[in-house]
Write an enzyme that holds these catalytic residues in place. Structure first.
Site, PDB file in Angstrom:
ATOM      1  N   SER A 245     -47.913  11.174  -5.165  1.00 22.56           N
ATOM      2  CA  SER A 245     -48.940  11.958  -5.831  1.00 22.56           C
ATOM      3  C   SER A 245     -49.891  12.537  -4.799  1.00 22.56           C
ATOM      4  O   SER A 245     -49.696  12.360  -3.602  1.00 22.56           O
ATOM      5  CB  SER A 245     -49.717  11.086  -6.813  1.00 22.56           C
ATOM      6  OG  SER A 245     -50.567  10.222  -6.093  1.00 22.56           O
ATOM      7  N   LYS A 246     -50.920  13.209  -5.284  1.00 21.56           N
ATOM      8  CA  LYS A 246     -51.869  13.854  -4.364  1.00 21.56           C
ATOM      9  C   LYS A 246     -52.489  12.837  -3.426  1.00 21.56           C
ATOM     10  O   LYS A 246     -52.906  13.166  -2.331  1.00 21.56           O
ATOM     11  CB  LYS A 246     -53.006  14.552  -5.126  1.00 21.56           C
ATOM     12  CG  LYS A 246     -52.571  15.521  -6.177  1.00 21.56           C
ATOM     13  CD  LYS A 246     -52.640  14.907  -7.566  1.00 21.56           C
ATOM     14  CE  LYS A 246     -51.324  15.169  -8.285  1.00 21.56           C
ATOM     15  NZ  LYS A 246     -50.917  14.169  -9.242  1.00 21.56           N
ATOM     16  N   ARG A 247     -52.590  11.619  -3.893  1.00 22.08           N
ATOM     17  CA  ARG A 247     -53.185  10.575  -3.063  1.00 22.08           C
ATOM     18  C   ARG A 247     -52.482  10.450  -1.721  1.00 22.08           C
ATOM     19  O   ARG A 247     -53.042   9.995  -0.750  1.00 22.08           O
ATOM     20  CB  ARG A 247     -53.089   9.214  -3.769  1.00 22.08           C
ATOM     21  CG  ARG A 247     -53.919   9.050  -4.992  1.00 22.08           C
ATOM     22  CD  ARG A 247     -54.034   7.563  -5.316  1.00 22.08           C
ATOM     23  NE  ARG A 247     -52.784   6.830  -5.098  1.00 22.08           N
ATOM     24  CZ  ARG A 247     -51.797   6.769  -5.975  1.00 22.08           C
ATOM     25  NH1 ARG A 247     -51.894   7.356  -7.127  1.00 22.08           N
ATOM     26  NH2 ARG A 247     -50.704   6.099  -5.691  1.00 22.08           N
ATOM     27  N   HIS A 248     -51.215  10.816  -1.684  1.00 18.91           N
ATOM     28  CA  HIS A 248     -50.436  10.640  -0.463  1.00 18.91           C
ATOM     29  C   HIS A 248     -50.570  11.820   0.491  1.00 18.91           C
ATOM     30  O   HIS A 248     -49.748  11.983   1.379  1.00 18.91           O
ATOM     31  CB  HIS A 248     -48.964  10.447  -0.809  1.00 18.91           C
ATOM     32  CG  HIS A 248     -48.709   9.204  -1.603  1.00 18.91           C
ATOM     33  ND1 HIS A 248     -48.597   9.199  -2.961  1.00 18.91           N
ATOM     34  CD2 HIS A 248     -48.579   7.926  -1.207  1.00 18.91           C
ATOM     35  CE1 HIS A 248     -48.385   7.962  -3.368  1.00 18.91           C
ATOM     36  NE2 HIS A 248     -48.384   7.174  -2.331  1.00 18.91           N
TER      37      HIS A 248
END
Length: 484
Positions: A245-248
RNA sequence: GGCGCGUUCGUCUAGGGGUCAGGACAUCGGGCUCUCAAUCCGGAAACACGGGUUCGAUUCCCGUACGCGCUACCA
């Protein structure tokens, strides 16, 4: 069982197209192409609150950039409400669904209580027992209601093209909501109605939908529709083994575009992530992917995204691509890049650079010395390669030879240098490194003589002479570099 | 909690009752070379655990653990 394959990619416009979505789209595309079927795009925008037009645009642009072209017009789920509501009415009429007047707050409380007591929560079925007159009374009183599916007893089974046989006891399935109290249908209903109306034959989507499938099969059956085949793709994970996800960091397709990756490289890598081609081949063109693709060869296991390997795949594709194609892509990425420079010259630069770099952007960032004289010299390299007066003597000698040189080619440039080195009784590399520094200002780059040939006599002589003046200053000063 | 799905080098994967468990990326060492890169050669590196079945299990079966997903008036 011979019918044309029709598949679809159905993203919801609640975010940009990320790698997982791109791979789902790719596998749909490959499957359709392989079976000479068609590939449709449907935007699942029934969540009015979260859907955004900008995401629709972004998804469309990303798919185009990847070259995953869809057939026919884009289907917008929000424009198909009539069909969804018709299906709900049909289910209601056939007594396969029922109105539920419970409020969100009520349900929330029930769920919390259930969880607190350690029980799995399922809707109580309270409204299932409402009598006809009770329902009428509530409707007349304008009480809002949602519609729930009445799950029958029994067991639901299907065979997934990737996961194999899956079966679930129906009692594990809740009487889930198919229409919200605002009249909007929910996902599990819309997806069935739309896939059915679009005559989708194979539903290929992420593994997160695996447990939704029995619910949908129930709806297909209740509606009397033909059930398509299902194939669920394993998740793509980040390095922390969690769903990407964007977190990565970079996970949106456009980010890879901007970073200078080639779309064919991204597709190649994504295809390899979770699919094995049954050969040792790693680098594929899109056509080769289509020819080799077999959905049975898709893994069940989630795969971790590895940008290092993507980068390697990208480098392979860079070296393989025509300089013309790379040029066009660079221009599209960065329209201003060397806009005043002769195109043939740029193409030759790309010829040289594409073999040693991995992304388009690196051609831009690592080619300055093709266009301008060095503004500064890398200080570390200067200390190492321009250590003493003998270098000045050598460079002067090289300048002398070069200025008399008639045929300015990689070959003659090299032989002149090597002859000089021998004459002066020094190693050729000593001269080569110093010359490179003088000409590019940095310690690395493509073959020196090729570089010089391309730059031409005038520029090379100028740079060597300037270096002769400026570089010895570095010997005396403790400064970290010689600026202009 | 319930249900579903999964588990081979760090990562992507091949394999399948008896293999030196193969390849690729990354990593380490070396060759080539004017540098970086590319390339070539070589090294290190894996069958989650416990029970069965079997002469033999990484492979088949059953558990356990761990992970992921679903369990929303999200999709």
């Amino acid at each position: 069982m011979k019918y044309p394959v029709r598949v679809r990619f159905a993203p919801s416009p609640t975010g940009t197209l990320h790698l997982g979505g791109a791979r789902t789209a790719l596998f749909n595309y490959l499957y359709a192409a392989k079976h000479k079927g068609c590939f449709h795009l449907r935007i699942e925008d029934t969540d009015v609150k979260r859907s955004k037009q900008e995401y629709v645009d972004e998804i469309r642009d990303s798919l185009r950039w990847l070259g995953l072209n869809w057939d026919g017009p884009i289907v917008f789920q929000s424009e198909r409400k009539t069909n969804h509501r018709y299906a709900v009415r049909q289910l209601l009429k056939a007594d396969k669904a029922y109105r539920c007047f419970c409020t969100v707050e009520e349900l929330k409380k029930e769920r919390e209580n259930a969880i607190k007591s350690g029980m799995g929560y399922q809707y109580s079925g309270k409204c299932l027992d409402l009598t006809l007159s009770q329902i009428k009374l509530k409707i007349n009183g304008a009480e809002p209601f949602c519609v729930r599916l009445k799950i029958p007893r029994g067991m639901t089974k299907f065979t997934d093209l990737i996961y194999g046989k899956i079966s679930v006891m129906n009692k594990e399935i809740d009487d889930f909501i198919i229409q919200r109290s605002d009249g909007n249908p929910t996902y599990n209903l819309t997806v069935v109605v739309d896939d059915s109306d679009m005559e989708i034959t194979h539903v290929i989507r992420g593994e997160d939908h695996l447990t939704n499938t029995p619910k949908q099969i129930l709806i297909y059956k209740m509606l009397g529709k033909r059930i398509p085949k299902f194939a669920h793709l394993p998740m793509i994970l980040g390095p922390d083994m969690k769903r990407l996800s964007k977190r990565h960091g970079a996970s949106g397709v456009q980010e890879f575009h901007r970073q200078g990756y080639l779309p064919q490289a991204l597709l190649n890598y994504l295809a390899l992530l979770g699919w094995n081609p049954d050969t040792d081949q790693e680098i594929f063109t899109v056509d080769e992917l289509i020819n080799n693709f077999r959905i049975e060869q898709v893994q069940k296991k989630a795969a971790v995204f590895d940008e290092k390997k993507l980068l390697w795949v990208s480098g392979q594709h860079m070296a393989q691509s025509s300089s013309k194609e790379l040029f066009d892509r660079i221009r599209r990425l960065n329209p201003d890049w060397q806009i005043d420079t002769d195109k043939d010259y740029l193409l030759r630069i790309i010829d040289i650079q594409k073999k040693r770099i991995k992304k388009l952007s690196e051609i831009i960032t690592q080619s300055d010395f093709f266009f301008e004289d060095p503004g500064t010299y890398d200080p570390k390299t200067a200390k190492k390669r321009w250590r003493d007066e003998t270098i000045n003597k050598l460079i002067r000698g090289y300048i002398h030879r070069l200025s008399q040189l008639e045929e300015w080619t990689e070959k003659t440039l090299e032989s002149e240098l090597r002859e000089l080195a021998e004459e002066m009784n020094v190693g050729a590399s000593k001269l080569i490194h110093a010359t490179r520094l003088a000409i590019t200002g940095i310690p690395h780059g493509p073959s020196l003589f090729l570089l010089m040939e391309l730059l031409g006599k005038a520029i090379c002589l100028r740079r060597l002479k300037v270096a002769l003046e400026r570089l010895p200053l570095l010997l005396d000063s403790d400064e970290e570099g010689v600026g202009s």
